[in-house]
Design a protein around this motif. Structure first.
Motif, mmCIF file in Angstrom:
data_model
loop_
_atom_site.group_PDB
_atom_site.id
_atom_site.type_symbol
_atom_site.label_atom_id
_atom_site.label_comp_id
_atom_site.label_asym_id
_atom_site.label_seq_id
_atom_site.Cartn_x
_atom_site.Cartn_y
_atom_site.Cartn_z
ATOM 1 N N GLY A 53 0.595 -1.201 0.054
ATOM 2 C CA GLY A 53 -0.216 -0.195 0.364
ATOM 3 C C GLY A 53 0.978 1.230 -0.339
ATOM 4 O O GLY A 53 1.924 1.640 0.822
ATOM 5 N N PHE A 54 0.128 2.045 -0.773
ATOM 6 C CA PHE A 54 1.359 2.933 -1.203
ATOM 7 C C PHE A 54 0.077 4.819 -0.534
ATOM 8 O O PHE A 54 -1.024 4.881 -0.864
ATOM 9 C CB PHE A 54 1.710 3.877 -1.705
ATOM 10 C CG PHE A 54 2.551 2.951 -3.030
ATOM 11 C CD1 PHE A 54 3.680 3.184 -2.779
ATOM 12 C CD2 PHE A 54 1.907 1.729 -3.452
ATOM 13 C CE1 PHE A 54 4.879 2.485 -3.288
ATOM 14 C CE2 PHE A 54 3.714 0.541 -3.522
ATOM 15 C CZ PHE A 54 4.583 0.941 -3.502
ATOM 16 N N GLU A 55 0.805 5.466 0.458
ATOM 17 C CA GLU A 55 0.121 6.363 0.777
ATOM 18 C C GLU A 55 0.741 8.296 1.074
ATOM 19 O O GLU A 55 2.304 8.116 1.669
ATOM 20 C CB GLU A 55 -0.500 6.536 2.711
ATOM 21 C CG GLU A 55 -1.148 7.299 3.137
ATOM 22 C CD GLU A 55 -1.961 8.127 2.367
ATOM 23 O OE1 GLU A 55 -2.540 8.956 2.499
ATOM 24 O OE2 GLU A 55 -3.478 7.158 1.865
ATOM 25 N N ALA A 56 0.172 8.934 0.426
ATOM 26 C CA ALA A 56 0.774 10.267 0.064
ATOM 27 C C ALA A 56 1.040 11.008 1.640
ATOM 28 O O ALA A 56 2.062 12.042 1.101
ATOM 29 C CB ALA A 56 0.356 11.320 -0.772
ATOM 30 N N GLN A 57 0.047 10.852 2.701
ATOM 31 C CA GLN A 57 0.358 11.196 4.015
ATOM 32 C C GLN A 57 1.084 10.090 4.826
ATOM 33 O O GLN A 57 1.666 9.274 4.768
ATOM 34 C CB GLN A 57 -0.513 12.213 3.879
ATOM 35 C CG GLN A 57 0.138 13.387 3.243
ATOM 36 C CD GLN A 57 -0.789 14.885 3.808
ATOM 37 O OE1 GLN A 57 -1.258 14.577 5.134
ATOM 38 N NE2 GLN A 57 -1.643 15.296 2.745
ATOM 39 N N ILE A 77 3.717 -1.774 4.184
ATOM 40 C CA ILE A 77 2.545 -0.098 3.646
ATOM 41 C C ILE A 77 4.137 1.130 3.294
ATOM 42 O O ILE A 77 5.399 0.682 4.394
ATOM 43 C CB ILE A 77 2.663 0.335 4.743
ATOM 44 C CG1 ILE A 77 2.143 -0.741 5.638
ATOM 45 C CG2 ILE A 77 1.299 1.685 4.605
ATOM 46 C CD1 ILE A 77 0.096 -0.907 4.153
ATOM 47 N N HIS A 78 4.069 2.024 2.220
ATOM 48 C CA HIS A 78 4.607 2.674 2.407
ATOM 49 C C HIS A 78 3.842 4.022 2.252
ATOM 50 O O HIS A 78 3.259 4.734 1.853
ATOM 51 C CB HIS A 78 5.006 3.236 0.950
ATOM 52 C CG HIS A 78 6.445 1.847 0.791
ATOM 53 N ND1 HIS A 78 7.303 1.644 1.011
ATOM 54 C CD2 HIS A 78 5.949 0.689 -0.207
ATOM 55 C CE1 HIS A 78 8.037 0.744 0.426
ATOM 56 N NE2 HIS A 78 6.985 0.070 -0.347
ATOM 57 N N THR A 79 4.125 4.727 3.540
ATOM 58 C CA THR A 79 3.473 6.374 4.090
ATOM 59 C C THR A 79 4.156 7.458 3.037
ATOM 60 O O THR A 79 5.943 7.769 2.728
ATOM 61 C CB THR A 79 3.838 5.841 5.804
ATOM 62 O OG1 THR A 79 4.494 6.236 6.182
ATOM 63 C CG2 THR A 79 3.159 5.333 5.989
ATOM 64 N N ASN A 80 3.887 8.957 3.273
ATOM 65 C CA ASN A 80 4.301 9.991 3.257
ATOM 66 C C ASN A 80 5.459 9.539 1.439
ATOM 67 O O ASN A 80 6.216 9.590 1.552
ATOM 68 C CB ASN A 80 5.583 10.288 4.073
ATOM 69 C CG ASN A 80 5.190 10.359 5.851
ATOM 70 O OD1 ASN A 80 4.078 11.395 4.991
ATOM 71 N ND2 ASN A 80 5.024 9.888 6.230
#
Length: 377
Positions: free
Chosen positions: A30-34, A165-168
Motif C-alpha cells: 500500500g502507498f499513502e501520500a501522507q 506499507i509506504h507512508t509519505n
C-alpha cells in the motif's frame, strides 16, 4: 516484480481494498501520500452514516448487505468498535422528492423499515422538529461509522496479514508495460502485476483524459453543534438522520464523543481546483444557512457552530463510482469517484476491488459503476 498488487491511496476505500487483498495474497503493498486517516483526506470528520435505506439504484443493495457483514468482520478481527449501531432516520415531506422514491427503492430491495408519522416521531424522537407534512422512515440497521478507527484498523489488519506499507509516498505517475504497471514517486520506481488507484480527490491526475473529463474534485464541509441536554443526543436516543424537507436539507449523527452533534447541510459539495488546497473555513453564506436550518430542525441544539471543517472528494458526472479495470486488458483498476457517498460501502467496495484486481473472480451486475461507461467510441 515488486509484488502482485499495489494499492495507491489508503483512505476510505484503499484501506479496505488493502485489507481484503492481504487476505488473498502475501504480495500486497500500500502507498499513502501522507499517513492513513490523515487530517486532510476525505476520511476526516469523525463519522460517516451507515444506512440500508436510500433512494436510487437498487443494485447498490447487495453491496450494502455485504458491507454490513464485513464491518462486523473488521471489528472482530481488530477489536475496534467501528460501527455504532444506533438506527437511522430518513425524514422528509410525505409526498415530496425524497420519501416516495426512497420507499420505492426500499420496497424493491426488501429492506427492513418502519414508517413513522409526525406524531410517532414526536413521541420517539422529540429532538426533531418536524413540519406538518413531514414523515420519517426508520432503518433498524443504520449507524455511525467511526472513520479514523475504520481506516487505521484496516491498515493495521493488512499489515498483520503481511502487507507492506509506504507512508509519505505520493505517487507521481503510473504506466502500464507489457509485464505490469510501473509506479513512480520522486526518484523511486516499483513494478507490480496490478495496481488499484483509490486516492479519492487525488486520483484524477492518474486517470486517462476521458475519465478526467467525467470527474470533478469537490469540497464537502461538515459542522458540529452542542446540545442543550447532551443526554438527549446520545446514540441510544438519537439515530443518524438524513432530512430533506421543502427547501431545507441536513444530515448528521449522534454525539459519539459525548459532547458534539454532527449536523451538516446535505448536497452542498462545490467544485474546487485542487484536492490539496480545499478551503477549510465555512463561508458566511454556509454558516448562515447551517445555523438557520439547525434553529428550525433542532430546538435542543445551541444554533452556533462549535466546529467545522472541509474535505475533498472526487465526484463523477453521474454520481456513481468508478469500480473496475480501465479496459479488458488493463492492469490498472480504479476504486474512486465515490461522490461523497462511498464510506458506508467501503468494505464491500474494497472486497470487490481486491478480488477483481487480483483476478480471483469477477463480480456481476456492476456495469453501472464500470469506468468504461464513460468511454466513447
Amino acid at each position: 516484480m515488486d509484488g502482485k498488487l499495489a494499492v495507491i491511496g489508503l483512505g476510505s476505500i484503499g484501506s479496505m481494498a488493502l485489507w481484503q487483498a492481504s487476505r488473498l495474497s502475501d504480495s500486497v503493498t500500500g502507498f499513502e501520500a501522507q499517513a492513513p486517516a490523515h487530517a486532510r483526506s476525505a476520511v476526516g470528520g469523525d463519522t460517516r452514516l451507515f444506512r440500508m435505506l436510500y433512494r436510487g439504484v437498487p443494485d447498490f443493495y447487495p453491496i450494502l448487505e455485504r458491507s454490513r457483514d464485513l464491518w462486523a468482520e473488521l471489528e472482530a478481527e481488530t477489536g475496534q468498535n467501528i460501527l455504532t449501531r444506533c438506527g437511522g432516520l430518513s425524514i422528509g415531506t410525505k409526498d415530496g422528492p425524497y420519501i416516495p422514491p426512497l420507499l420505492e427503492t426500499t420496497r424493491t430491495n426488501g429492506a427492513e423499515h418502519e414508517i413513522l408519522s409526525r406524531e410517532e416521531m414526536a413521541q420517539r424522537y422529540p429532538q426533531h422538529n418536524l413540519r406538518p407534512d413531514d414523515v420519517a422512515v426508520y432503518d433498524p440497521h443504520g449507524g455511525a461509522l467511526r472513520t479514523d478507527r475504520a481506516v487505521t484498523a484496516a491498515v493495521a489488519a493488512a499489515q498483520s496479514n503481511g502487507a507492506t506499507i509506504h507512508t509519505n509516498t505520493p505517487i507521481d505517475s503510473i504506466m502500464e508495460t507489457g509485464d505490469g504497471v510501473v509506479i513512480t514517486s520522486g526518484g523511486k520506481t516499483w513494478t507490480f502485476e496490478n495496481v488499484i488507484v483509490s486516492s479519492g480527490g487525488w486520483s484524477q491526475r492518474l486517470m486517462p483524459d476521458y475519465l478526467k473529463a467525467a470527474t470533478e474534485i469537490k469540497r464537502c464541509y461538515l459542522s458540529w453543534f452542542v446540545a442543550r441536554d447532551a443526554a438527549e443526543f446520545t446514540p441510544e436516543k438519537f439515530p443518524i438522520f438524513i432530512r430533506i424537507s421543502g427547501d431545507r436539507s441536513m444530515y448528521g449523527a449522534p454525539a459519539v464523543d459525548g459532547a458534539t452533534v454532527k449536523a451538516t447541510l446535505d448536497g452542498r459539495g462545490a467544485p474546487t481546483p485542487q484536492a490539496d488546497s480545499v478551503p477549510r473555513d465555512l463561508t458566511p453564506a454556509e454558516i448562515s444557512e447551517t445555523m438557520d436550518t439547525v434553529t428550525e430542525f433542532f430546538p435542543g441544539l445551541f444554533p452556533n457552530i462549535v466546529r467545522s471543517d472541509a474535505f475533498p472528494d472526487l465526484f463523477t458526472s453521474d454520481g456513481k463510482p468508478l469500480i473496475g479495470h480501465l479496459n479488458d486488458q488493463s492492469k490498472i483498476y480504479l476504486a474512486t469517484g465515490f461522490s461523497g457517498g462511498g464510506f458506508k460501502m467501503a468494505t464491500g467496495y474494497g472486497e470487490i476491488a481486491a478480488t477483481e484486481a487480483l483476478s480471483k473472480r469477477t463480480f456481476e451486475g456492476l456495469d453501472f459503476v464500470r469506468p468504461e461507461r464513460f468511454k466513447t467510441s
